[in-house]
Design a protein around this motif. Structure first.
Motif, PDB file in Angstrom:
ATOM      1  N   UNK A 170       0.814  -1.218   0.000  1.00 23.34           N
ATOM      2  CA  UNK A 170       0.000   0.000   0.000  1.00 23.34           C
ATOM      3  C   UNK A 170       0.846   1.267   0.000  1.00 23.34           C
ATOM      4  N   UNK A 171       1.909   1.294   0.818  1.00 24.78           N
ATOM      5  CA  UNK A 171       2.730   2.508   0.902  1.00 24.78           C
ATOM      6  C   UNK A 171       3.406   2.817  -0.433  1.00 24.78           C
ATOM      7  N   UNK A 172       3.909   1.794  -1.099  1.00 23.44           N
ATOM      8  CA  UNK A 172       4.525   2.008  -2.412  1.00 23.44           C
ATOM      9  C   UNK A 172       3.484   2.495  -3.415  1.00 23.44           C
ATOM     10  N   UNK A 173       2.281   1.948  -3.313  1.00 20.23           N
ATOM     11  CA  UNK A 173       1.210   2.365  -4.217  1.00 20.23           C
ATOM     12  C   UNK A 173       0.870   3.840  -4.003  1.00 20.23           C
ATOM     13  N   UNK A 174       0.817   4.254  -2.734  1.00 14.80           N
ATOM     14  CA  UNK A 174       0.424   5.631  -2.422  1.00 14.80           C
ATOM     15  C   UNK A 174       1.564   6.622  -2.657  1.00 14.80           C
ATOM     16  N   UNK A 175       2.793   6.234  -2.289  1.00 16.15           N
ATOM     17  CA  UNK A 175       3.923   7.158  -2.399  1.00 16.15           C
ATOM     18  C   UNK A 175       4.524   7.178  -3.804  1.00 16.15           C
ATOM     19  N   UNK A 176       4.490   6.048  -4.472  1.00 20.17           N
ATOM     20  CA  UNK A 176       5.097   5.941  -5.795  1.00 20.17           C
ATOM     21  C   UNK A 176       6.560   5.526  -5.713  1.00 20.17           C
ATOM     22  N   UNK A 177       6.944   4.560  -6.524  1.00 20.07           N
ATOM     23  CA  UNK A 177       8.328   4.076  -6.569  1.00 20.07           C
ATOM     24  C   UNK A 177       9.114   4.940  -7.553  1.00 20.07           C
ATOM     25  N   UNK A 178      10.325   5.351  -7.150  1.00 20.47           N
ATOM     26  CA  UNK A 178      11.139   6.207  -8.029  1.00 20.47           C
ATOM     27  C   UNK A 178      12.435   5.539  -8.479  1.00 20.47           C
ATOM     28  N   UNK A 179      12.900   4.525  -7.756  1.00 20.93           N
ATOM     29  CA  UNK A 179      14.145   3.856  -8.154  1.00 20.93           C
ATOM     30  C   UNK A 179      14.177   2.448  -7.591  1.00 20.93           C
ATOM     31  N   UNK A 180      14.817   1.548  -8.337  1.00 23.05           N
ATOM     32  CA  UNK A 180      14.991   0.167  -7.889  1.00 23.05           C
ATOM     33  C   UNK A 180      16.453  -0.232  -8.047  1.00 23.05           C
ATOM     34  N   UNK A 181      16.929  -1.047  -7.130  1.00 22.78           N
ATOM     35  CA  UNK A 181      18.251  -1.659  -7.241  1.00 22.78           C
ATOM     36  C   UNK A 181      18.057  -3.160  -7.093  1.00 22.78           C
ATOM     37  N   UNK A 182      18.604  -3.919  -8.044  1.00 28.65           N
ATOM     38  CA  UNK A 182      18.378  -5.360  -8.092  1.00 28.65           C
ATOM     39  C   UNK A 182      19.659  -6.118  -7.769  1.00 28.65           C
ATOM     40  N   UNK A 183      19.494  -7.340  -7.284  1.00 27.59           N
ATOM     41  CA  UNK A 183      20.588  -8.312  -7.260  1.00 27.59           C
ATOM     42  C   UNK A 183      20.009  -9.643  -7.710  1.00 27.59           C
ATOM     43  N   UNK A 184      20.793 -10.700  -7.694  1.00 29.26           N
ATOM     44  CA  UNK A 184      20.419 -11.994  -8.272  1.00 29.26           C
ATOM     45  C   UNK A 184      18.949 -12.338  -8.288  1.00 29.26           C
ATOM     46  N   UNK A 185      18.334 -12.463  -7.107  1.00 31.66           N
ATOM     47  CA  UNK A 185      16.916 -12.830  -7.042  1.00 31.66           C
ATOM     48  C   UNK A 185      16.142 -11.941  -6.082  1.00 31.66           C
ATOM     49  N   UNK A 186      16.583 -10.701  -5.934  1.00 24.65           N
ATOM     50  CA  UNK A 186      15.885  -9.787  -5.044  1.00 24.65           C
ATOM     51  C   UNK A 186      16.055  -8.347  -5.486  1.00 24.65           C
ATOM     52  N   UNK A 187      15.433  -7.445  -4.732  1.00 25.44           N
ATOM     53  CA  UNK A 187      15.552  -6.027  -5.078  1.00 25.44           C
ATOM     54  C   UNK A 187      15.154  -5.165  -3.889  1.00 25.44           C
ATOM     55  N   UNK A 188      15.578  -3.902  -3.949  1.00 24.58           N
ATOM     56  CA  UNK A 188      15.051  -2.883  -3.044  1.00 24.58           C
ATOM     57  C   UNK A 188      14.502  -1.753  -3.914  1.00 24.58           C
ATOM     58  N   UNK A 189      13.572  -0.999  -3.365  1.00 27.52           N
ATOM     59  CA  UNK A 189      13.059   0.157  -4.097  1.00 27.52           C
ATOM     60  C   UNK A 189      12.938   1.345  -3.150  1.00 27.52           C
ATOM     61  N   UNK A 190      13.091   2.528  -3.716  1.00 27.47           N
ATOM     62  CA  UNK A 190      12.937   3.776  -2.970  1.00 27.47           C
ATOM     63  C   UNK A 190      11.673   4.472  -3.444  1.00 27.47           C
ATOM     64  N   UNK A 191      10.935   5.029  -2.495  1.00 31.84           N
ATOM     65  CA  UNK A 191       9.710   5.744  -2.840  1.00 31.84           C
ATOM     66  C   UNK A 191       9.969   7.250  -2.868  1.00 31.84           C
ATOM     67  N   UNK A 192       8.972   7.980  -3.319  1.00 28.65           N
ATOM     68  CA  UNK A 192       9.097   9.439  -3.368  1.00 28.65           C
ATOM     69  C   UNK A 192       9.263  10.043  -1.977  1.00 28.65           C
ATOM     70  N   UNK A 193       8.787   9.348  -0.949  1.00 28.07           N
ATOM     71  CA  UNK A 193       8.959   9.810   0.429  1.00 28.07           C
ATOM     72  C   UNK A 193      10.276   9.330   1.036  1.00 28.07           C
ATOM     73  N   UNK A 194      11.163   8.800   0.191  1.00 30.59           N
ATOM     74  CA  UNK A 194      12.502   8.354   0.593  1.00 30.59           C
ATOM     75  C   UNK A 194      12.455   7.211   1.611  1.00 30.59           C
TER      76      UNK A 194
END
Length: 487
Positions: A130-154
């Motif tokens: 829900x938070x990603x949906x509301x804030x919006x994702x601005x960047x993703x960093x991936x590795x082998x089988x996973x990832x992290x993402x940053x939202x507009x609210x940092x």
């Protein structure tokens, strides 16, 4: 010859105490593809390339449709597949390949999609919450089988494993400005066993985990770029004033510092013969140009003759020749897997064969399996299954005839008599010998004699071979078939 040596030497650039060069492996086959206008994801280990027009940029459309397409190429730029991009959820903000070569696409509202090599939706989509949906994702960093993402609210969210996608929120980094750069230390390389996110902020770095935030490397920045080593121990950073630093990931010490504008002394070249031979073999392994591989291996072979160390042990030289033969076969632009030798060692031959099979390069996969003495059954079974899957309209009898026309497949499923029939009908003596030797090893002598006696070509080839190499066995054959009388 001297001119060639100078030209080769000129390709190498000195960086600190190491030389590097860029090698053009392929002339890309994708035509007028302008990478500057596209978002691009390249799979590791010489894997496929995905490209889609970047909707964050204002670009001029020439003779192309306004509707975006997802394109997938091999590493030589040969088109593999394409599909219209019609996913909802806003702008595409992240795209990368997983370890098993699934393409992950993350859109602005936090929805994650998966595509296969045929540009088809594969695994079920999921949401980052829900938070990603509301804030919006601005960047993703991936590795082998996973990832992290940053939202507009940092805020930072993590998916540790795409195979079991359970998004979790990391600690609030408490920053007011968006970080200058982001890097990730994979879970298997952290003390906690959880992912650690490094944020370049002002003149320091924040290490963010699920349960806390730590300030590191005060005074080392501002950092413009960060990259974590494959073993998670080191961090390469590029600073705002043009310095390249290599630091331990706990920031306890600086391993090396290089000013990109400074002059460096040339390395001294060691001249002892054993080391020179070793260097030639190693260099051949790292070389992509086949003619240079041959030159280096010839040099190593010549040097071995004068080096007692190598006269006792030829295994390494022979193993390198075998490895390069495999690598060169898959680097061909039709296959388009430009593996380096390090990548091949990490990937391993069975995994490479599996990837060839999944890309429907069954013949190459089969030849490599046989060359490396690996069991070809997986390749043959996948080939048979793909034939069945791709032939829904074909009658079962016709499909069976196609499948049974493959001699190695027949041998692998125990159909030796049919394999011998197909081989003799082809007139290919090498193929007949392949079947003969296979049956010879598996059947009792009398059964073997009976089988080949009914096939004139197989019988004659056996007699020719046995006359030179198996005299006693030939005598037994003549006795069993009544051609030789005991008197």
């Amino acid at each position: 010859m001297a001119a060639v040596a100078v030209a080769v030497a000129a390709e190498w650039q000195l960086l600190h105490d190491r030389y590097y060069r860029k090698v053009e492996i392929y002339s890309m086959q994708w035509g007028r593809m302008d990478l500057a206008r596209h978002r691009v994801a390249c799979a590791p280990f010489g894997g496929p390339i995905a490209a889609i027009r970047d909707d964050s940029k204002i670009v001029q459309l020439y003779a192309e449709s306004a509707r975006r397409k997802l394109h997938i190429f091999n590493s030589a730029g040969v088109p593999l597949a394409s599909a219209a991009w019609d996913r909802p959820g806003g702008r595409l903000v992240g795209m990368a390949w997983t370890d098993d070569q699934s393409l992950v696409c993350v859109v602005q509202d936090g929805t994650v999609y998966f595509y296969n090599l045929r540009a088809e939706l594969s695994a079920p989509q999921f949401s980052l919450g829900k938070e990603c949906f509301e804030q919006g994702v601005v960047e993703c960093v991936f590795w082998g089988n996973g990832m992290i993402c940053l939202t507009e609210d940092r805020q930072i969210f993590c998916v540790p494993d795409f195979k079991n996608p359970k998004p979790c929120k990391l600690a609030d980094p408490g920053i007011e400005e968006y970080p200058l750069c982001v890097a990730v230390i994979e879970p298997q390389y952290t003390m906690s066993g959880n992912v650690e996110v490094l944020l370049g902020v002002d003149d320091y770095v924040l290490a963010v985990e699920e349960d806390g935030v730590q300030q590191l490397g005060i005074g080392v920045g501002p950092l413009q770029k960060m990259a974590v080593s494959h073993n998670g121990k080191y961090l390469a950073t590029f600073t705002h004033d043009g310095r390249l630093l290599v630091i331990t990931t706990d920031f306890s010490r600086i391993i090396s510092e290089y000013n990109c504008e400074a002059d460096e002394n040339l390395r001294l070249i060691r001249s002892s013969l054993p080391e020179a031979v070793e260097a030639c073999i190693d260099a051949a392994g790292h070389e992509f140009d086949v003619s240079r591989q041959r030159t280096l291996l010839r040099s190593a072979s010549y040097g071995r003759a004068f080096c007692s160390h190598f006269s006792q042990d030829r295994d390494r030289f022979q193993e390198m020749c075998k490895t390069l033969r495999v690598l060169n076969s898959v680097r061909n632009h039709e296959i388009g897997i430009p593996l380096s030798i390090q990548q091949y060692k990490v990937l391993t031959a069975p995994v490479l064969i599996g990837r060839l099979v999944n890309a429907n390069h069954h013949l190459v996969a089969l030849r490599i399996s046989e060359y490396l003495n690996l069991n070809p059954e997986v390749v043959l079974m996948h080939w048979a299954c793909s034939k069945i899957t791709a032939s829904p309209a074909m009658q079962d009898a016709a499909l069976l005839e196609i499948l049974l026309d493959k001699v190695p497949l027949l041998l692998s499923i125990g159909e030796e008599d049919t394999a011998l029939l197909k081989a003799t009908e082809s007139g290919d003596t090498d193929l007949v010998y392949l079947v003969l030797f296979h049956i010879w090893q598996k059947k009792p002598a009398l059964d073997f004699f009976g089988t080949i006696n009914a096939r004139p070509l197989a019988r004659d080839l056996f007699i020719t071979y046995a006359r030179f190499y198996k005299h006693e066995f030939l005598k037994d054959f003549f006795l069993s078939t009544g051609r030789l009388q005991v008197g």
